[in-house]
Design an enzyme around this catalytic site. Structure first.
Site, PDB file in Angstrom:
ATOM      1  N   LYS A 215      17.988  -4.282  -4.790  1.00 46.15           N
ATOM      2  CA  LYS A 215      19.055  -3.722  -5.619  1.00 46.15           C
ATOM      3  C   LYS A 215      19.875  -2.716  -4.807  1.00 46.15           C
ATOM      4  O   LYS A 215      21.090  -2.763  -4.764  1.00 46.15           O
ATOM      5  CB  LYS A 215      18.417  -3.060  -6.846  1.00 46.15           C
ATOM      6  CG  LYS A 215      19.397  -2.501  -7.825  1.00 46.15           C
ATOM      7  CD  LYS A 215      18.671  -2.037  -9.084  1.00 46.15           C
ATOM      8  CE  LYS A 215      19.595  -1.224  -9.974  1.00 46.15           C
ATOM      9  NZ  LYS A 215      18.959  -0.803 -11.216  1.00 46.15           N
ATOM     10  N   GLU A 221      10.734  -0.741   3.017  1.00 43.81           N
ATOM     11  CA  GLU A 221       9.927  -1.935   3.282  1.00 43.81           C
ATOM     12  C   GLU A 221      10.812  -3.162   3.471  1.00 43.81           C
ATOM     13  O   GLU A 221      10.668  -3.923   4.432  1.00 43.81           O
ATOM     14  CB  GLU A 221       8.958  -2.203   2.108  1.00 43.81           C
ATOM     15  CG  GLU A 221       7.868  -1.177   1.919  1.00 43.81           C
ATOM     16  CD  GLU A 221       8.273  -0.019   1.023  1.00 43.81           C
ATOM     17  OE1 GLU A 221       9.498   0.227   0.870  1.00 43.81           O
ATOM     18  OE2 GLU A 221       7.377   0.652   0.485  1.00 43.81           O
ATOM     19  N   GLY A 277      15.128  -2.711 -11.809  1.00 43.20           N
ATOM     20  CA  GLY A 277      14.403  -3.594 -10.889  1.00 43.20           C
ATOM     21  C   GLY A 277      13.329  -4.410 -11.600  1.00 43.20           C
ATOM     22  O   GLY A 277      13.215  -5.626 -11.411  1.00 43.20           O
ATOM     23  N   ARG A 278      12.535  -3.765 -12.437  1.00 42.78           N
ATOM     24  CA  ARG A 278      11.411  -4.464 -13.083  1.00 42.78           C
ATOM     25  C   ARG A 278      11.861  -5.347 -14.235  1.00 42.78           C
ATOM     26  O   ARG A 278      11.041  -6.003 -14.864  1.00 42.78           O
ATOM     27  CB  ARG A 278      10.359  -3.448 -13.525  1.00 42.78           C
ATOM     28  CG  ARG A 278      10.891  -2.314 -14.375  1.00 42.78           C
ATOM     29  CD  ARG A 278       9.864  -1.198 -14.483  1.00 42.78           C
ATOM     30  NE  ARG A 278      10.350  -0.031 -15.199  1.00 42.78           N
ATOM     31  CZ  ARG A 278      11.019   0.978 -14.634  1.00 42.78           C
ATOM     32  NH1 ARG A 278      11.324   0.943 -13.344  1.00 42.78           N
ATOM     33  NH2 ARG A 278      11.392   2.012 -15.358  1.00 42.78           N
ATOM     34  N   GLU A 363       5.479   1.264 -14.536  1.00 45.22           N
ATOM     35  CA  GLU A 363       6.647   1.979 -14.006  1.00 45.22           C
ATOM     36  C   GLU A 363       7.549   2.393 -15.172  1.00 45.22           C
ATOM     37  O   GLU A 363       8.235   3.404 -15.117  1.00 45.22           O
ATOM     38  CB  GLU A 363       7.420   1.099 -13.005  1.00 45.22           C
ATOM     39  CG  GLU A 363       8.321   1.900 -12.094  1.00 45.22           C
ATOM     40  CD  GLU A 363       8.812   1.127 -10.875  1.00 45.22           C
ATOM     41  OE1 GLU A 363       8.390   1.421  -9.747  1.00 45.22           O
ATOM     42  OE2 GLU A 363       9.630   0.211 -11.061  1.00 45.22           O
ATOM     43  N   HIS A 394     -16.557 -14.003 -15.297  1.00 45.52           N
ATOM     44  CA  HIS A 394     -17.706 -13.915 -14.395  1.00 45.52           C
ATOM     45  C   HIS A 394     -17.613 -12.684 -13.509  1.00 45.52           C
ATOM     46  O   HIS A 394     -18.268 -12.612 -12.472  1.00 45.52           O
ATOM     47  CB  HIS A 394     -17.786 -15.190 -13.549  1.00 45.52           C
ATOM     48  CG  HIS A 394     -18.075 -16.387 -14.399  1.00 45.52           C
ATOM     49  ND1 HIS A 394     -19.356 -16.786 -14.709  1.00 45.52           N
ATOM     50  CD2 HIS A 394     -17.242 -17.225 -15.053  1.00 45.52           C
ATOM     51  CE1 HIS A 394     -19.297 -17.850 -15.497  1.00 45.52           C
ATOM     52  NE2 HIS A 394     -18.018 -18.137 -15.736  1.00 45.52           N
ATOM     53  N   LYS A 514       8.207   8.335  -1.240  1.00 44.45           N
ATOM     54  CA  LYS A 514       9.152   7.724  -0.291  1.00 44.45           C
ATOM     55  C   LYS A 514       9.725   8.797   0.638  1.00 44.45           C
ATOM     56  O   LYS A 514       9.819   8.605   1.845  1.00 44.45           O
ATOM     57  CB  LYS A 514      10.324   7.084  -1.053  1.00 44.45           C
ATOM     58  CG  LYS A 514       9.986   5.822  -1.819  1.00 44.45           C
ATOM     59  CD  LYS A 514      11.279   5.229  -2.403  1.00 44.45           C
ATOM     60  CE  LYS A 514      11.015   4.164  -3.438  1.00 44.45           C
ATOM     61  NZ  LYS A 514      12.216   3.725  -4.132  1.00 44.45           N
TER      62      LYS A 514
HETATM   63  O1  F6P Z   1       9.421   1.472  -6.230  1.00 43.37           O
HETATM   64  C1  F6P Z   1      10.546   1.843  -6.914  1.00 43.37           C
HETATM   65  C2  F6P Z   1      11.595   0.783  -6.963  1.00 43.37           C
HETATM   66  O2  F6P Z   1      12.811   1.429  -7.101  1.00 43.37           O
HETATM   67  C3  F6P Z   1      11.388  -0.226  -8.065  1.00 43.37           C
HETATM   68  O3  F6P Z   1      11.776   0.236  -9.301  1.00 43.37           O
HETATM   69  C4  F6P Z   1      12.183  -1.363  -7.555  1.00 43.37           C
HETATM   70  O4  F6P Z   1      11.865  -2.515  -8.257  1.00 43.37           O
HETATM   71  C5  F6P Z   1      11.769  -1.376  -6.120  1.00 43.37           C
HETATM   72  O5  F6P Z   1      11.658  -0.007  -5.793  1.00 43.37           O
HETATM   73  C6  F6P Z   1      12.673  -2.101  -5.168  1.00 43.37           C
HETATM   74  O6  F6P Z   1      13.943  -1.548  -5.090  1.00 43.37           O
HETATM   75  P1  F6P Z   1      15.146  -2.319  -4.449  1.00 43.37           P
HETATM   76  O7  F6P Z   1      15.372  -3.572  -5.210  1.00 43.37           O
HETATM   77  O8  F6P Z   1      16.320  -1.387  -4.515  1.00 43.37           O
HETATM   78  O9  F6P Z   1      14.798  -2.633  -3.016  1.00 43.37           O
END
Ligand code: F6P
Length: 553
Positions: A215, A221, A277-278, A363, A394, A514
């Site tokens: 987003k 990452e 995002g979620r 979240e 199990h 972060k």
């Molecule tokens: O971990 C926090 C967060 O902002 C989530 O809400 C989101 O889904 C994820 O990081 C990834 O963010 P982006 O799509 O901006 O890379």
């Protein structure tokens, strides 16, 4: 006192009264056993069920009476749930701390309608992006879209994390049955290089397409993985910018950053800040899903979402599935002190559904202050977890059956098997029904003794029962069914958030870690010994790491 202050005071008093009534009620019925409740009402199992949008919910095995439901619904009313639902669907800025609308429901609304944000009908944007995704997906799937060397794309790797990963992974696994089996789909999320290395090691870069899903297009990452993926691709195909254009597309709200990375913005699939995002798996973030299952199936999934949205928006609370599930979650969380909810899909294709739900639920509702900034006086967001049945039986079910904690369970099952081999499906369904029965009714001392069990062993073999569960039963796991199921949980989470008066759409808590990581990275890498200003434990860990890597004595 002004008129509005007077109204607010009255509303707060009504909410408190509804909450207090539930506390008193729980004292009266909290110890009632499901055995008694069922014995007293021969029709309970049929009565306490609701059906909508092809989803059947049996909630009879909950520790509730008709009065409980009446009081919970009264609480929902006093908390203004109906107004909040309308506000969300209208596009009001209900994500107060980020001053944003919350409009994932617009992502699956049919074209031709209107939802206006800042004077603009967002539905036309949504459908323009969907059409663009569909054209692209068709081209990749039929081989018209070729890689830099003219080879057909056979591998798709989605790079993203959190909402830009969990939804796509879950949906790919859930809908694998409908996917193009001649293509390989992989998902890279972790900043641990192993994720990327393992995902690419056996692939030909000439046949591989990367979707960089972010987003913000700034997430550590994702951007680290995307840069290394670009290097991997350039090592294989040469560093021609044209190669990047044929092998990288982006899903983002940030065109500037996408262009900076070297991706042609013509190959960027847009979404908007009003999609959390979620809550984004049905936006362009679902591009990998569309590539896997095709545009038609993707649209069927959106229709499923929309059907559940309409049910949530219009059905009376007594028959409203997400509302009922949300209120039951509140009931156990706040009035029984139970801290978790287990989600147990009896469908192998839903193996990543609990992981997906963890972000959606935790979240969203892992918050300790109310919308007005005051600290909550009650517990919020329960911990969601689970595994597909029967594997969990199990492993951890023992604790649910006989442990000391109360763990409400959501069982999910489908009448039709996608792979109807032999007697597997009847066995699977027999197990899910049996588990709900065993949890609810247990095994009494009398029953254990009647089996001739030696006295010393009797207590060990008693199952107290009275362990609540919901049973969600659907026909068949189709794309539409998945949409309905996800929307059911999205609105369940929304209902909980409204009762707790929290912002279910921000996630400030993840920011701190972060920021600190950004500070620590150079401290781990610097050639000279860094001056550390953390707590003594963190300082020591950083020094120890540097010593272990031979960077300092
Ligand atoms: O971990 C926090 C967060 O902002 C989530 O809400 C989101 O889904 C994820 O990081 C990834 O963010 P982006 O799509 O901006 O890379």
């Amino acid at each position: 006192m002004t008129a509005s202050a007077e109204t607010l005071k009255k509303e707060t008093a009504a909410k408190n009264a509804a909450w207090q009534a539930l506390i008193q009620h729980q004292k009266q019925i909290g110890t009632l056993h499901l055995r008694t409740l069922f014995a007293e009402d021969a029709k309970r199992g049929e009565r306490m069920a609701a059906q909508a949008a092809g989803v059947f919910l049996d909630y009879s095995k909950n520790r509730i009476t008709d009065e409980t439901l009446r009081l919970l619904i009264d609480l929902a009313q006093q908390c203004g749930l109906k107004d909040r639902i309308d506000a969300m669907f209208r596009g009001d800025r209900i994500n107060a701390t980020e001053n944003r609308s919350v409009l994932h429901v617009a992502l699956r609304a049919p074209g031709g309608g209107s939802i206006v944000v800042d004077g603009h009908n967002v539905l036309s944007d949504v459908h323009a992006v969907l059409d663009k995704m569909a054209r692209f997906a068709e081209h990749v799937r039929n081989g018209e879209w070729q890689g830099h060397t003219g080879k057909r794309i056979r591998n798709v790797i989605n790079i993203g994390i959190g909402g830009s990963d969990l939804g796509p992974v879950m949906a790919y696994e859930a809908l694998k049955f409908y996917s193009d089996r001649s293509m390989t789909f992989r998902f890279v999320s972790n900043v641990d290089a192993t994720d990327l290395v393992e995902a690419t090691r056996d692939l030909d870069p000439a046949e591989t397409l990367f979707i960089v899903s972010s987003k913000t297009f700034t997430t550590l990452e994702t951007m680290t993985n995307a840069r290394d993926a670009r290097e991997w691709m350039q090592l294989g195909l040469g560093s021609d910018a044209k190669a990047v254009a044929r092998h990288f597309v982006a899903v983002s709200t940030n065109a500037e950053k996408v262009a900076e990375f070297g991706i042609d913005t013509a190959n960027m699939f847009e979404f908007w800040d009003w999609v959390g995002g979620r809550y984004s798996m049905d936006s362009a973030i679902g591009l990998s899903t569309m590539l896997a299952i095709g545009p038609e199936n993707f649209r069927a999934m959106l229709d499923g979402f929309h059907e559940m949205d309409e049910h949530f928006r219009t059905a009376p609370f007594e028959r409203n599935l997400p509302v009922l599930m949300g209120l039951l979650a509140v009931w156990y969380n706040d009035f029984f002190g139970s801290e978790t909810v287990a989600v147990l899909p009896y469908e192998q294709y839903l193996k990543r559904f609990p992981a997906y739900l963890q972000q959606l639920t935790m979240e969203s509702n892992g918050k300790h202050v109310k919308l007005d900034g005051a600290r909550v006086e009650y517990a919020t967001g329960p911990i969601y977890w689970g595994e597909p049945g029967t594997n969990g039986q199990h492993s951890f079910y023992q604790l649910i059956h006989q442990g000391t904690r109360l763990i409400p369970c959501d069982f999910i099952a489908f009448a039709d098997a996608l792979n109807p081999v032999g007697r597997h499906h009847d066995m699977l369904l027999a197990n899910v029904f049996a588990q709900a029965e065993a949890l609810g009714f247990g095994k009494t001392r009398e029953q254990v003794e009647a089996e001739g069990t030696p006295e010393w062993l009797v207590p060990h073999r008693i199952c107290e029962g009275n362990r609540p569960s919901n049973m969600i039963l659907m026909d068949r796991l189709t794309p539409a069914a998945l949409g309905k199921l996800v929307a059911l949980y999205e609105h369940n989470v929304f209902t909980q958030g409204v009762i707790w008066h929290i912002d279910s759409f921000d996630q400030w808590g993840v920011e701190l870690g972060k920021v600190l990581a950004q500070r620590i990275i150079p401290e781990l890498q610097s050639k000279d010994e860094p001056r550390l200003h953390h707590d003594s434990s963190t300082n020591n860990l950083i020094r120890r790491y540097r010593q272990m890597k031979g960077m300092q004595p």
